[in-house]
Design a protein around this motif. Structure first.
Motif, PDB file in Angstrom:
ATOM      1  N   TYR A   7       0.836  -1.196   0.000  1.00 54.31           N
ATOM      2  CA  TYR A   7       0.000   0.000   0.000  1.00 54.31           C
ATOM      3  C   TYR A   7       0.870   1.244   0.000  1.00 54.31           C
ATOM      4  O   TYR A   7       1.878   1.303   0.689  1.00 54.31           O
ATOM      5  N   GLU A   9       0.529   5.727  -0.236  1.00 57.95           N
ATOM      6  CA  GLU A   9      -0.325   6.904  -0.231  1.00 57.95           C
ATOM      7  C   GLU A   9       0.455   8.085  -0.807  1.00 57.95           C
ATOM      8  O   GLU A   9       1.573   8.358  -0.371  1.00 57.95           O
ATOM      9  N   THR A  37      -5.472  13.107  -2.329  1.00 59.28           N
ATOM     10  CA  THR A  37      -4.843  11.933  -1.751  1.00 59.28           C
ATOM     11  C   THR A  37      -5.168  10.728  -2.609  1.00 59.28           C
ATOM     12  O   THR A  37      -6.321  10.484  -2.941  1.00 59.28           O
ATOM     13  N   TRP A  39      -4.621   6.529  -2.898  1.00 56.33           N
ATOM     14  CA  TRP A  39      -4.188   5.268  -2.314  1.00 56.33           C
ATOM     15  C   TRP A  39      -3.868   4.308  -3.449  1.00 56.33           C
ATOM     16  O   TRP A  39      -4.687   4.096  -4.329  1.00 56.33           O
TER      17      TRP A  39
END
Length: 67
Positions: A7, A9, A37, A39
């Motif tokens: 993951y 960001e 933002t 992800w």
């Protein structure tokens, strides 16, 4: 540890402008910043969010709006 690599960001500043009002702490000008933002999961985009955050340009405090 493995989740940090899977993951990811990313935050990007889209724009900055002067907001109406003054800072309650120092009386300085308030600026509004639009932040996007993203992800990412294994380099594939999962979620996009755009938020507006307010801060004082003089004392650099983060300001929160209560309705």
């Amino acid at each position: 540890m493995c989740l940090e690599f899977v993951y990811h960001e990313e935050k990007t500043e889209l724009g900055r402008q002067q907001a109406p009002g003054t800072c309650p702490y120092c009386g300085g000008k308030v600026s509004a910043v639009d932040i996007e933002t993203k992800w990412l999961f294994c380099f594939l985009p999962l979620c996009f969010k755009v938020k507006r955050k307010y801060s004082c340009s003089s004392c650099d405090r983060h300001l929160v709006l209560y309705y």
